[in-house]
Every structure is written in C-alpha cells, then in structure tokens.
Design an enzyme around this catalytic site. Structure first.
Site, mmCIF file in Angstrom:
data_model
loop_
_atom_site.group_PDB
_atom_site.id
_atom_site.type_symbol
_atom_site.label_atom_id
_atom_site.label_comp_id
_atom_site.label_asym_id
_atom_site.label_seq_id
_atom_site.Cartn_x
_atom_site.Cartn_y
_atom_site.Cartn_z
ATOM 1 N N ASN A 166 0.787 -1.238 0.000
ATOM 2 C CA ASN A 166 0.000 0.000 0.000
ATOM 3 C C ASN A 166 0.820 1.290 0.000
ATOM 4 O O ASN A 166 0.333 2.308 -0.483
ATOM 5 C CB ASN A 166 -1.045 -0.020 1.121
ATOM 6 C CG ASN A 166 -0.427 -0.080 2.488
ATOM 7 O OD1 ASN A 166 0.698 -0.559 2.649
ATOM 8 N ND2 ASN A 166 -1.128 0.408 3.482
ATOM 9 N N GLY A 242 2.732 -5.423 7.257
ATOM 10 C CA GLY A 242 1.753 -6.163 6.478
ATOM 11 C C GLY A 242 0.591 -6.586 7.347
ATOM 12 O O GLY A 242 0.307 -5.956 8.378
ATOM 13 N N SER A 243 -0.050 -7.660 6.954
ATOM 14 C CA SER A 243 -1.280 -8.062 7.639
ATOM 15 C C SER A 243 -0.959 -8.793 8.951
ATOM 16 O O SER A 243 0.082 -9.447 9.075
ATOM 17 C CB SER A 243 -2.104 -8.957 6.720
ATOM 18 O OG SER A 243 -1.355 -10.090 6.372
ATOM 19 N N GLU A 262 4.678 -4.116 11.972
ATOM 20 C CA GLU A 262 3.734 -3.005 11.781
ATOM 21 C C GLU A 262 2.536 -3.595 11.060
ATOM 22 O O GLU A 262 2.616 -3.900 9.868
ATOM 23 C CB GLU A 262 4.384 -1.891 10.942
ATOM 24 C CG GLU A 262 5.621 -1.268 11.575
ATOM 25 C CD GLU A 262 5.289 -0.396 12.779
ATOM 26 O OE1 GLU A 262 4.128 0.022 12.934
ATOM 27 O OE2 GLU A 262 6.204 -0.150 13.580
ATOM 28 N N LEU A 263 1.437 -3.772 11.801
ATOM 29 C CA LEU A 263 0.314 -4.539 11.257
ATOM 30 C C LEU A 263 -0.909 -3.658 11.026
ATOM 31 O O LEU A 263 -0.804 -2.444 10.957
ATOM 32 C CB LEU A 263 0.023 -5.720 12.198
ATOM 33 C CG LEU A 263 1.256 -6.553 12.583
ATOM 34 C CD1 LEU A 263 0.884 -7.645 13.571
ATOM 35 C CD2 LEU A 263 1.925 -7.159 11.344
ATOM 36 N N CYS A 296 -3.024 1.620 6.585
ATOM 37 C CA CYS A 296 -3.138 0.892 7.854
ATOM 38 C C CYS A 296 -3.878 1.698 8.915
ATOM 39 O O CYS A 296 -4.485 1.124 9.809
ATOM 40 C CB CYS A 296 -1.763 0.487 8.343
ATOM 41 S SG CYS A 296 -0.571 1.815 8.207
ATOM 42 N N GLU A 391 -10.337 -5.510 9.713
ATOM 43 C CA GLU A 391 -9.744 -4.392 8.969
ATOM 44 C C GLU A 391 -10.377 -4.345 7.582
ATOM 45 O O GLU A 391 -10.243 -5.283 6.799
ATOM 46 C CB GLU A 391 -8.235 -4.613 8.862
ATOM 47 C CG GLU A 391 -7.547 -3.508 8.096
ATOM 48 C CD GLU A 391 -6.039 -3.703 8.002
ATOM 49 O OE1 GLU A 391 -5.573 -4.857 7.949
ATOM 50 O OE2 GLU A 391 -5.326 -2.684 7.966
HETATM 51 P P1 NAD Z 1 0.447 -9.074 3.446
HETATM 52 O O1 NAD Z 1 0.601 -9.486 4.861
HETATM 53 O O2 NAD Z 1 -0.402 -9.900 2.561
HETATM 54 O O3 NAD Z 1 1.873 -9.003 2.731
HETATM 55 C C1 NAD Z 1 2.923 -8.237 3.273
HETATM 56 C C2 NAD Z 1 4.239 -8.855 2.842
HETATM 57 O O4 NAD Z 1 4.394 -10.121 3.483
HETATM 58 C C3 NAD Z 1 4.339 -9.113 1.339
HETATM 59 O O5 NAD Z 1 5.625 -8.757 0.883
HETATM 60 C C4 NAD Z 1 4.125 -10.600 1.253
HETATM 61 O O6 NAD Z 1 4.731 -11.178 0.127
HETATM 62 C C5 NAD Z 1 4.810 -11.079 2.514
HETATM 63 N N1 NAD Z 1 4.401 -12.414 2.980
HETATM 64 C C6 NAD Z 1 3.259 -13.088 2.726
HETATM 65 N N2 NAD Z 1 3.275 -14.296 3.315
HETATM 66 C C7 NAD Z 1 4.458 -14.407 3.959
HETATM 67 C C8 NAD Z 1 5.071 -15.405 4.773
HETATM 68 N N3 NAD Z 1 4.445 -16.549 5.044
HETATM 69 N N4 NAD Z 1 6.292 -15.165 5.286
HETATM 70 C C9 NAD Z 1 6.922 -14.007 5.053
HETATM 71 N N5 NAD Z 1 6.407 -13.015 4.282
HETATM 72 C C10 NAD Z 1 5.180 -13.198 3.753
HETATM 73 O O7 NAD Z 1 -0.050 -7.538 3.477
HETATM 74 P P2 NAD Z 1 -0.500 -6.599 2.267
HETATM 75 O O8 NAD Z 1 -1.832 -7.059 1.784
HETATM 76 O O9 NAD Z 1 0.612 -6.424 1.281
HETATM 77 O O10 NAD Z 1 -0.638 -5.215 3.045
HETATM 78 C C11 NAD Z 1 -1.766 -4.833 3.717
HETATM 79 C C12 NAD Z 1 -1.605 -5.000 5.215
HETATM 80 O O11 NAD Z 1 -0.487 -4.268 5.682
HETATM 81 C C13 NAD Z 1 -2.785 -4.434 5.981
HETATM 82 O O12 NAD Z 1 -3.119 -5.302 7.031
HETATM 83 C C14 NAD Z 1 -2.249 -3.118 6.520
HETATM 84 O O13 NAD Z 1 -2.899 -2.628 7.644
HETATM 85 C C15 NAD Z 1 -0.837 -3.481 6.806
HETATM 86 N N6 NAD Z 1 -0.025 -2.279 6.894
HETATM 87 C C16 NAD Z 1 0.442 -1.872 8.118
HETATM 88 C C17 NAD Z 1 1.193 -0.710 8.233
HETATM 89 C C18 NAD Z 1 1.740 -0.223 9.545
HETATM 90 O O14 NAD Z 1 2.687 0.561 9.526
HETATM 91 N N7 NAD Z 1 1.210 -0.653 10.667
HETATM 92 C C19 NAD Z 1 1.470 0.037 7.088
HETATM 93 C C20 NAD Z 1 0.969 -0.411 5.869
HETATM 94 C C21 NAD Z 1 0.240 -1.579 5.776
#
Ligand code: NAD
Length: 491
Positions: A166, A242-243, A262-263, A296, A391
């Site tokens: 994002n 990420g998530s 950072e989730l 996020c 979310e």
């Molecule tokens: P995601 O968790 O699907 O993917 C994030 C990253 O993790 C990607 O690079 C993905 O390839 C990798 N990944 C996936 N499976 C993995 C595994 N088993 N082991 C290691 N890495 C793996 O998230 P997304 O859909 O790209 O992003 C959206 C999420 O990110 C939302 O939940 C959002 O709230 C969160 N987010 C948080 C912040 C923050 O600063 N708190 C900022 C931006 C986004």
C-alpha cells in the site's frame, strides 16, 4: 521496453523484464511473472519470481556487504542517503507514476507518497550522523570505582525487510533508510503487486554509490522468499509491515531474531459536540477514502455524540459523493480500483453482511462500471459486523451515534487492534481522558487517526504490532548496544 508503459530509465527492466537486484547487479531469475496494473489491467512488466536458491544468494551477498557497511564511516552512509534524496527529488514524477500504475494509487496521493519518501530518507541521512551510545556512571554501584563505562551502538548485520503493497516506496524507505543509516545490509522482499517502486529505489541507491550487496531486492512469493528470510540464521532482524495474520506467523517462527511488526487496524475517531461538523467531515473523508482506504490507519469507525451526528453524516455523505473515481493517472481522481478483484469482492461481501444485519448505506456501497468501489458510508452497523470488527482496507467508513465520549472510548477500545485513534473535542479534560484511556500506539487530538509524518514514533498495540517505526526509533532498533568497561587499575 516492449510490453511496458510509462516506465523509462529503469536499467534493470531490459525487454520489460525486471530482474533481481543482488550484489549490486541485475541478476536474471529462473522465473518471471507478469505484473498487471490493478485499474487498467495493462501488463506493466515481467517481474523476477525468486526461488529459495536465489533468496539464498541475496542473503550471502548481504552477509558479505554487512562487513563492508559496518566499517563505512557515518558521514559516508549519510552522504549516500543524501545522494538518494537528491536523485529521487530529481525523478519524483517518474517515481509517482510508477506507484500510481502498479498500486492504482491516485496520482495526487502517489506524488504525496514520493514527497514523504524523500522526507524519510532525509531523516535517515541525518540519523546516520547521530547514532551514539552513552557513558555509564560506573561508580554509582559499589565495586564500580576506578572503572570507565560507556556504550556503543553497532549494526546488527543483515536485516530482512518485508513490505506491503500500500505504500510501496515510503514503507520500503522506513526499513531501508534506518537499516543503511545504522550500517547494516538489507535483503528486501517487496509485496508481490508492487515490486517496481522498490527496484526503482534500488537503482537510485546503486547510482548513489551504495556498496554492492548492501541492498538486495528479491521479488517473489512471500511464503517462499519471506519464509527463507524468517528461517535463515544469517538474518539478524526481521522488519515486517503487512497483515496481522502473516506478521504473527513470522514472529512465532523467528526464534531469537529481533522482530518488528507493523500490522493492521480498524482505526477509529471520536467526535465530541461543539466542533465544526463540516470541517471534521472533510477530514474524515480524507481519512476514510485516501488511497481507497488501503492505509493501515485508514479511518474505519467514527463514534459521534448526538449533538453532531446528523451534521457529520450529512457532511460526510456530501464529501463522498464529490470524490471523482476512476483512472489513477487522472489528477482529479481521488479513489481508484482496489488492489485486486478479490479485495473488492471481500469488501462488497462485508457491506452486504452489515446490510443484512440492519445497516443503512448512506453513500456508495456499489462498484462502478470501471470496477471501482465507490466511497461508502454505512450507518446503524452492529458492532459484531465484519466491516466494524475486522480491517476493511477499502473505502468504507462506519458512523455510529454514541451517548457520550466515555461510551465512545469503550467502543474504540473494544477491538483486537490498536494502532492510532483520533478525537475531536474542544474540552481539554475530555482530550486528556481520551489520551489516557485509549488503547493504541498513538492518539491524535483534533485530527483524524490517519495523521502521520515520518519521524514520529509509529506503531501499534494488541494485534496492530510490535515495536515502533519512525526513522530515529527504527534506526536504534537496528543496532545492538555494546557495553565497554575500562579498568583504570594497574595491571
Ligand atoms: P500481506 O501481509 O499480505 O503481505 C505483506 C508482505 O508479506 C508481502 O511482501 C508478502 O509477500 C509477505 N508475505 C506473505 N506471506 C508471507 C510469509 N508466510 N512469510 C513471510 N512473508 C510473507 O499484506 P499486504 O496485503 O501487502 O498489506 C496490507 C496489510 O499491511 C494491511 O493489514 C495493513 O494494515 C498493513 N499495513 C500496516 C502498516 C503499519 O505501519 N502498521 C502500514 C501499511 C500496511
């Protein structure tokens, strides 16, 4: 540049192919996958899809470079980051276009992300010169006499950085900037949908004179590349954005590696009486609908007291209807397509679920002919509905009427998440009570919870994460404290 559009000057993209960046070289991968623009469906590039062996090569390269980086003087690390800042400023429009294309981020928001990325690296360049330890008053304890104690901060070595789609440039910056400032080497695994923004920065850093291997970029499947970073003993720290599901899984498998997470969140805002409802509604629209709500700290839940509820809803509905939707490259567009069709379907299913339980759609709730989920305002949503509890990550905001700010605080806290929360109030006592009682990583008074600048400490509690980003805090996290004690006594 056959088969690609809008991407010029990307050295590692010969023939529309985006190779891996390992050891300072564009390394052809065994496999490539096509990358499509989420809005237009246009094929943007064929992107390297790394396997375990290629990830291993990147970790090896980073391990070698870590030895070089730890000896690089602070002023040189700062200068490299400074040259990156200058190069990115020079090519800001190209960078924004790349983000707009691969992430379907409306170009105005993409430009704003590039400006923030410049800020983040500028802070990192400054931070590189500031890393220091402290002196320890050894004689404060019996037995400490005649000793001189101080600490130094040393780089950790190899840092594994895993980033989401994002904010494909600025969230990479929040990891790569502090890591390099502190003298580490990085293996970066960008999100599947948005690797091009990361590779773009990789090229600029190479041109800025970064030692080869200090930043390696390995695009591919998170479960393969990411998992390899999690399992490999040479990687000393994992910094993940990420998530929650993925992040919590990583932590449970990371052993003794340092981990920051950072989730996600379902960020909330409390609106007390006596505020300017139209002005608040305008900010709420920014908080809820910017980048289609795929932020996020996107504003997902609003708890307004009765005195302001109707005016706020009316204002928000007006704001939602006024947003132009469509092509992210159109400078007037505020909301474009979600990152994938399945993301749109999930959001629609959650809206339908809420409506089935009695919710009212005051704006949006449907998908336009070009596949864009319109900015959506929902009323009368039961707290148990997915669109409230989980979310949303979509341009959807729920507005609830509450009897008091205290009720609102309770409902904000009734969440598995806790990233940031906001409160609008003219009463200082109410503001201070909210600051004290809200269970979040950051409270924003008289603005939306979506507020962020890049040097502030940023991170969540509960399922929203672990640790804090913000350049100074991340830089410190990416160092190890070492204690030195000199005995002044005779040998
Ligand atoms: P995601 O968790 O699907 O993917 C994030 C990253 O993790 C990607 O690079 C993905 O390839 C990798 N990944 C996936 N499976 C993995 C595994 N088993 N082991 C290691 N890495 C793996 O998230 P997304 O859909 O790209 O992003 C959206 C999420 O990110 C939302 O939940 C959002 O709230 C969160 N987010 C948080 C912040 C923050 O600063 N708190 C900022 C931006 C986004």
């Amino acid at each position: 540049m056959t088969g690609t559009t809008g991407m010029t000057g990307t050295a590692g993209m010969a023939g529309g192919k985006r190779h891996l960046l390992i050891g300072g070289e564009d390394i052809p991968a065994r496999r490539y996958v096509p990358l499509y623009a989420p809005y237009s469906g246009e094929r943007l590039a064929d992107v390297a899809w790394a396997d375990e062996a290629e990830t291993d090569l990147a970790i090896r390269s980073a391990t070698r470079a870590a030895a070089v980086m730890r000896r690089l003087p602070a002023h040189q690390r700062a200068d490299i980051l400074g040259r990156l800042v200058a190069a990115l400023a020079e090519r800001r429009e190209e960078a924004a276009r790349l983000i707009a294309l691969e992430a379907a981020k409306p170009i105005a928001a993409a430009r704003a992300e590039v400006e923030r990325t410049i800020q983040t690296y500028r802070f990192a360049a400054e931070e590189a010169r500031r890393i220091c330890g402290e002196t320890v008053p050894m004689d404060a304890a019996p037995g400490g006499e005649g000793r001189i104690g101080y600490t130094v901060r040393e780089p950790l070595g190899v840092i594994g950085a895993i980033t989401p789609f994002n904010f494909p440039m600025n969230l990479v910056a929040h990891k790569v900037g502090p890591a390099l400032a502190a003298g580490n080497a990085v293996v970066l695994k960008p999100a599947e949908q948005t690797p091009l923004s990361a590779y773009f920065i990789g090229e600029l850093l190479r041109e800025a004179g970064l030692p080869p291997g200090a930043l390696n970029i390995v695009s591919g499947d998170g479960r393969v590349v990411g998992e390899r970073l999690v399992q490999d003993a040479r990687v000393k720290m994992l910094t993940f954005t990420g998530s929650p599901a993925v992040g919590i899984g990583i932590r449970s498998r990371a052993g003794l590696k340092r981990v920051t997470l950072e989730l996600g969140s379902n960020a909330a805002l409390i609106v007390d009486g006596g505020v300017d409802a139209d002005a608040v509604a305008a900010r709420c629209a920014v908080g809820a609908f910017s980048y289609q709500g795929q932020v996020c700290i996107s504003l997902q839940r609003i708890y307004a007291v009765e005195a302001v509820y109707d005016a706020l809803v009316n204002g928000l509905v007006r704001e939602a209807a006024a947003i132009k939707t469509g092509d992210p490259l159109d400078p007037e567009v505020g909301v474009s397509a979600l990152i994938s069709r399945s993301a749109t379907e999930r959001a629609l299913a959650w809206i339908a679920e809420a409506v089935g339980e009695g919710a009212v759609v005051a704006a949006g709730g449907i998908v336009s002919a070009d596949g864009v989920l319109l900015p959506t305002v929902l009323l009368n949503v039961p707290e148990s509905a997915s669109i409230c509890r989980k979310e949303a990550f979509a341009p959807v905001v729920v507005v609830c009427q509450v009897r008091s700010v205290d009720e609102a605080i309770g409902r904000v806290n009734d969440s598995e998440y806790g990233l940031q929360a906001g409160i609008y109030t003219r009463d200082i006592g109410t503001a201070l009570r909210a600051v004290e009682e809200l269970q979040v990583g950051g409270v924003i008074v008289n603005d939306i919870p979506t507020y962020r600048v890049d040097h502030m400490p940023y991170g969540g509690v509960k399922n929203s994460g672990l640790g804090r980003e913000g350049v100074k805090y991340a830089t410190e996290d990416m160092t190890e404290q070492k204690l030195v004690v000199f005995n002044r006594g005779t040998l």
